[in-house]
Design a protein around this motif. Structure first.
Motif, PDB file in Angstrom:
ATOM      1  N   ALA A   1     -30.992 -15.803  15.663  1.00 52.14           N
ATOM      2  CA  ALA A   1     -31.510 -14.812  14.504  1.00 52.14           C
ATOM      3  C   ALA A   1     -31.255 -13.342  15.029  1.00 52.14           C
ATOM      4  O   ALA A   1     -30.982 -12.520  14.157  1.00 52.14           O
ATOM      5  CB  ALA A   1     -33.018 -15.346  14.198  1.00 52.14           C
TER       6      ALA A   1
ATOM      7  N   GLN B   1     -27.700 -11.943  14.722  1.00 54.25           N
ATOM      8  CA  GLN B   1     -27.010 -12.269  13.145  1.00 54.25           C
ATOM      9  C   GLN B   1     -26.626 -10.751  12.769  1.00 54.25           C
ATOM     10  O   GLN B   1     -27.406  -9.817  13.041  1.00 54.25           O
ATOM     11  CB  GLN B   1     -27.886 -12.982  12.241  1.00 54.25           C
TER      12      GLN B   1
ATOM     13  N   ASN C   1     -32.213 -16.465   7.332  1.00 51.26           N
ATOM     14  CA  ASN C   1     -31.762 -17.936   7.147  1.00 51.26           C
ATOM     15  C   ASN C   1     -31.798 -18.733   8.529  1.00 51.26           C
ATOM     16  O   ASN C   1     -32.511 -20.073   8.626  1.00 51.26           O
ATOM     17  CB  ASN C   1     -30.402 -17.966   6.719  1.00 51.26           C
ATOM     18  N   VAL C   2     -31.265 -18.213   9.469  1.00 52.67           N
ATOM     19  CA  VAL C   2     -31.269 -18.821  10.939  1.00 52.67           C
ATOM     20  C   VAL C   2     -32.859 -18.985  11.251  1.00 52.67           C
ATOM     21  O   VAL C   2     -33.049 -19.876  11.991  1.00 52.67           O
ATOM     22  CB  VAL C   2     -30.582 -17.972  11.828  1.00 52.67           C
TER      23      VAL C   2
ATOM     24  N   ARG D   1     -29.999 -11.202   5.845  1.00 51.86           N
ATOM     25  CA  ARG D   1     -30.189 -12.326   5.016  1.00 51.86           C
ATOM     26  C   ARG D   1     -29.888 -13.488   6.078  1.00 51.86           C
ATOM     27  O   ARG D   1     -30.467 -14.628   6.019  1.00 51.86           O
ATOM     28  CB  ARG D   1     -29.225 -12.595   4.033  1.00 51.86           C
ATOM     29  N   GLU D   2     -28.942 -13.400   6.812  1.00 52.72           N
ATOM     30  CA  GLU D   2     -28.217 -14.319   7.984  1.00 52.72           C
ATOM     31  C   GLU D   2     -29.548 -14.436   8.861  1.00 52.72           C
ATOM     32  O   GLU D   2     -29.805 -15.578   9.452  1.00 52.72           O
ATOM     33  CB  GLU D   2     -27.192 -13.977   8.604  1.00 52.72           C
TER      34      GLU D   2
ATOM     35  N   PHE E   1     -34.606 -21.771   9.390  1.00 50.45           N
ATOM     36  CA  PHE E   1     -34.016 -22.927   9.398  1.00 50.45           C
ATOM     37  C   PHE E   1     -34.738 -23.635  11.152  1.00 50.45           C
ATOM     38  O   PHE E   1     -34.950 -24.503  11.134  1.00 50.45           O
ATOM     39  CB  PHE E   1     -32.580 -23.102   9.663  1.00 50.45           C
TER      40      PHE E   1
ATOM     41  N   ARG F   1     -35.687 -14.312   2.791  1.00 50.15           N
ATOM     42  CA  ARG F   1     -34.449 -14.923   2.415  1.00 50.15           C
ATOM     43  C   ARG F   1     -34.516 -15.054   0.852  1.00 50.15           C
ATOM     44  O   ARG F   1     -33.563 -14.606   0.161  1.00 50.15           O
ATOM     45  CB  ARG F   1     -34.215 -16.305   2.968  1.00 50.15           C
TER      46      ARG F   1
ATOM     47  N   ARG G   1     -34.684 -11.506  -0.991  1.00 51.79           N
ATOM     48  CA  ARG G   1     -33.487 -10.630  -0.037  1.00 51.79           C
ATOM     49  C   ARG G   1     -34.053  -9.389   0.459  1.00 51.79           C
ATOM     50  O   ARG G   1     -33.725  -8.170   0.079  1.00 51.79           O
ATOM     51  CB  ARG G   1     -32.561 -10.255  -1.392  1.00 51.79           C
TER      52      ARG G   1
ATOM     53  N   GLY H   1     -39.593 -15.610   7.196  1.00 49.17           N
ATOM     54  CA  GLY H   1     -38.134 -15.922   7.115  1.00 49.17           C
ATOM     55  C   GLY H   1     -37.957 -16.462   5.752  1.00 49.17           C
ATOM     56  O   GLY H   1     -36.883 -16.099   4.985  1.00 49.17           O
ATOM     57  N   VAL H   2     -38.550 -17.306   5.248  1.00 49.96           N
ATOM     58  CA  VAL H   2     -38.318 -17.801   3.619  1.00 49.96           C
ATOM     59  C   VAL H   2     -38.490 -16.743   2.734  1.00 49.96           C
ATOM     60  O   VAL H   2     -37.656 -16.746   1.852  1.00 49.96           O
ATOM     61  CB  VAL H   2     -39.141 -19.154   3.649  1.00 49.96           C
TER      62      VAL H   2
END
Length: 154
Positions: free
Chosen positions: A110, A113, A121-122, A117-118, A125, A31, A34, A27-28
């Protein structure tokens, strides 16, 4: 049966941590760089939630069959003042259940979304929040509330 559940629980808890860290890294990384949200990212999200749910079921089976919890429930007024019983009777089960809820919410959100990217992010997080909650409620060997070894020997 109880010893089998303990053994199974020991394996699954490590799978939860490994899959959660792997999904957070994906995920990281996705993000920051991209990247597109690929089928591998989706599988990491899905398998992390699935493994966490299996671990939750095993944990509940152990919880409700544990002699420690049986003592805690029958002697609540005295047990709540003893750190080890308080930790396993309330803190651990509430914290771990909350972490699985965080994983479930993060996985579900997630998936829904609109952009890649969303999704990253979700996922990152909510999974990071869950990992923090897990780390807080693990019975660490150095914890003043509960003393358990990293690996159990059977």
């Amino acid at each position: 049966m109880y010893s089998f559940l303990l053994f199974t629980h020991s394996l699954w808890r490590w799978l939860v941590l490994i899959s959660l860290v792997y999904a957070i890294i994906r995920g990281v990384r996705g993000r920051i760089k991209r990247l597109p949200f690929t089928a591998t990212d989706n599988r990491a999200r899905h398998f992390t939630a699935t493994i966490a749910h299996i671990q939750l079921i095993i944990g509940y089976a152990l919880y409700f069959n544990s002699p420690v919890i049986s003592y805690f429930r029958t002697n609540f007024k005295t047990a709540v003042h003893q750190p080890e019983f308080l930790f396993f009777g309330l803190i651990h089960i509430i914290g771990m259940t909350t972490s699985i809820v965080l994983i479930t919410v993060g996985s579900s959100m997630a998936k829904r979304q609109a952009t890649d990217r969303e999704k990253f992010n979700v996922m990152a997080f909510w999974f990071i929040l869950a990992l923090i909650m897990i780390f807080v409620t693990i019975p660490w060997p150095f914890s003043p509330l509960a003393h358990r070894p990293y690996l159990r020997h059977f």
